[in-house]
Design a protein around this motif. Structure first.
Motif, PDB file in Angstrom:
ATOM      1  N   GLN A 144       0.177   1.624   5.166  1.00 17.78           N
ATOM      2  CA  GLN A 144      -0.782   0.751   4.487  1.00 17.78           C
ATOM      3  C   GLN A 144      -2.094   1.486   4.205  1.00 17.78           C
ATOM      4  O   GLN A 144      -2.720   1.299   3.148  1.00 17.78           O
ATOM      5  CB  GLN A 144      -1.058  -0.499   5.326  1.00 17.78           C
ATOM      6  N   ARG A 147      -1.866   3.797   1.167  1.00 19.60           N
ATOM      7  CA  ARG A 147      -1.986   3.024  -0.080  1.00 19.60           C
ATOM      8  C   ARG A 147      -3.421   2.581  -0.326  1.00 19.60           C
ATOM      9  O   ARG A 147      -3.889   2.558  -1.471  1.00 19.60           O
ATOM     10  CB  ARG A 147      -1.060   1.813   0.007  1.00 19.60           C
ATOM     11  N   PRO A 151      -5.243   6.266  -2.729  1.00 23.96           N
ATOM     12  CA  PRO A 151      -4.483   5.962  -3.940  1.00 23.96           C
ATOM     13  C   PRO A 151      -4.678   7.049  -4.997  1.00 23.96           C
ATOM     14  O   PRO A 151      -5.779   7.565  -5.191  1.00 23.96           O
ATOM     15  CB  PRO A 151      -5.099   4.633  -4.411  1.00 23.96           C
ATOM     16  N   ILE A 210       5.440   5.914  -1.615  1.00 23.50           N
ATOM     17  CA  ILE A 210       4.310   5.030  -1.344  1.00 23.50           C
ATOM     18  C   ILE A 210       3.440   4.895  -2.588  1.00 23.50           C
ATOM     19  O   ILE A 210       3.003   3.802  -2.958  1.00 23.50           O
ATOM     20  CB  ILE A 210       3.475   5.552  -0.152  1.00 23.50           C
ATOM     21  N   GLY A 214       4.440   1.307  -3.375  1.00 24.34           N
ATOM     22  CA  GLY A 214       3.675   0.590  -2.357  1.00 24.34           C
ATOM     23  C   GLY A 214       4.260   0.823  -0.979  1.00 24.34           C
ATOM     24  O   GLY A 214       5.429   1.198  -0.834  1.00 24.34           O
ATOM     25  N   ALA A 215       3.446   0.579   0.049  1.00 28.54           N
ATOM     26  CA  ALA A 215       3.851   0.918   1.412  1.00 28.54           C
ATOM     27  C   ALA A 215       5.032   0.091   1.899  1.00 28.54           C
ATOM     28  O   ALA A 215       5.967   0.612   2.519  1.00 28.54           O
ATOM     29  CB  ALA A 215       2.659   0.750   2.358  1.00 28.54           C
TER      30      ALA A 215
END
Length: 262
Positions: A144, A147, A151, A210, A214-215
């Motif tokens: 998390q 992300r 980013p 990721i 996304g995670a």
């Protein structure tokens, strides 16, 4: 890891694992001109890298001093559950009824392993299982944070920089905990496979997932870990495949599927 951890010990094994993996990626980073990216974002890369590599790797290696590889791989499948749990405070994702049901199923799978002792491991108490859960919680938090804090950064820079940070942290511990006896060639070969295939190459792919998915969705790669972990344990390590392991795997993966539904 199941082959090498009893020989090297957890600390020395993981220091070598992340160190050799970093040595494989740092020349690629220099060639691609991404060392500057690492320098510019080194605090966040170091923090997420340590909690995505060195810390959980040490917990897993310690757990595998007593847990069979197959059982450890089943517990490793709780990574998407942990990632989804962290998504609530870190990414603002709501814990909907299907998500809560998925988490409950995953917890039921872990309890099956604890109660049935999975494949008959001879550990004193639940500590190796809790260590595995601590490792997957660390994976989930770090995924998390990648992300959220990193980013758009190149996967090579985040993977290589994170592994190098973990290696620098682990080197003094490795020197302190280095095994006294000789190390057989089989353990060295297991270490090289662990460092170059299961870490350097795997983390390049994982950071890219990721960034693209996304995670939470990227952590779904662990759907496959129990299948192959149990398979290799049975084929190459002579491990038993117990009904408790199959039931736990079904419950955990069922929970993961509930979490992934849209």
């Amino acid at each position: 890891m199941r082959i090498a951890a009893p020989v090297f010990g957890p600390l020395a094994l993981i220091a070598l694992r992340v160190g050799l993996a970093a040595c494989a990626l740092l020349p690629l980073m220099a060639w691609r001109g991404q060392l500057a990216v690492w320098r510019a974002h080194w605090p966040d890369i170091a923090l997420t890298g340590i909690f995505l590599t060195a810390f959980p790797f040490c917990l897993i290696a310690w757990a595998q001093l007593s847990l069979p590889a197959g059982m450890a791989s089943v517990l490793n499948a709780t990574t998407p559950l942990m990632t989804a749990l962290w998504a609530w405070p870190l990414a603002g994702e709501k814990l909907t009824p299907p998500r809560l049901a998925g988490l409950a199923l995953g917890l039921a799978g872990v309890l099956v392993l604890l109660r049935g002792r999975g494949a008959g491991f001879d550990a004193a108490g639940p500590w190796p299982v809790l260590a595995m859960l601590g490792a997957t919680a660390s994976y989930g938090w770090a995924g998390q944070m990648v992300r959220r804090r990193l980013p758009g950064l190149p996967p090579l820079a985040t993977a290589g920089g994170g592994l190098a940070s973990g290696a620098l942290l682990m080197l003094p511990l490795a020197a302190w905990a280095w095994p006294a006896g000789p190390i057989p060639a089989r353990a060295w070969l297991a270490l090289l496979a662990l460092a170059w295939l299961c870490t350097a190459l795997a983390y390049l792919i994982f950071y890219r997932l990721i960034a693209r998915l996304g995670a939470t969705r990227a952590s779904g790669v662990t759907y496959l870990v129990p299948v192959f972990g149990v398979l290799w344990g049975v084929l190459f390590l002579g491990e038993a495949l117990s009904p408790a392991m199959l039931l736990a795997a079904a419950l955990i993966l069922g929970g993961v599927l509930l979490l992934g539904r849209r």
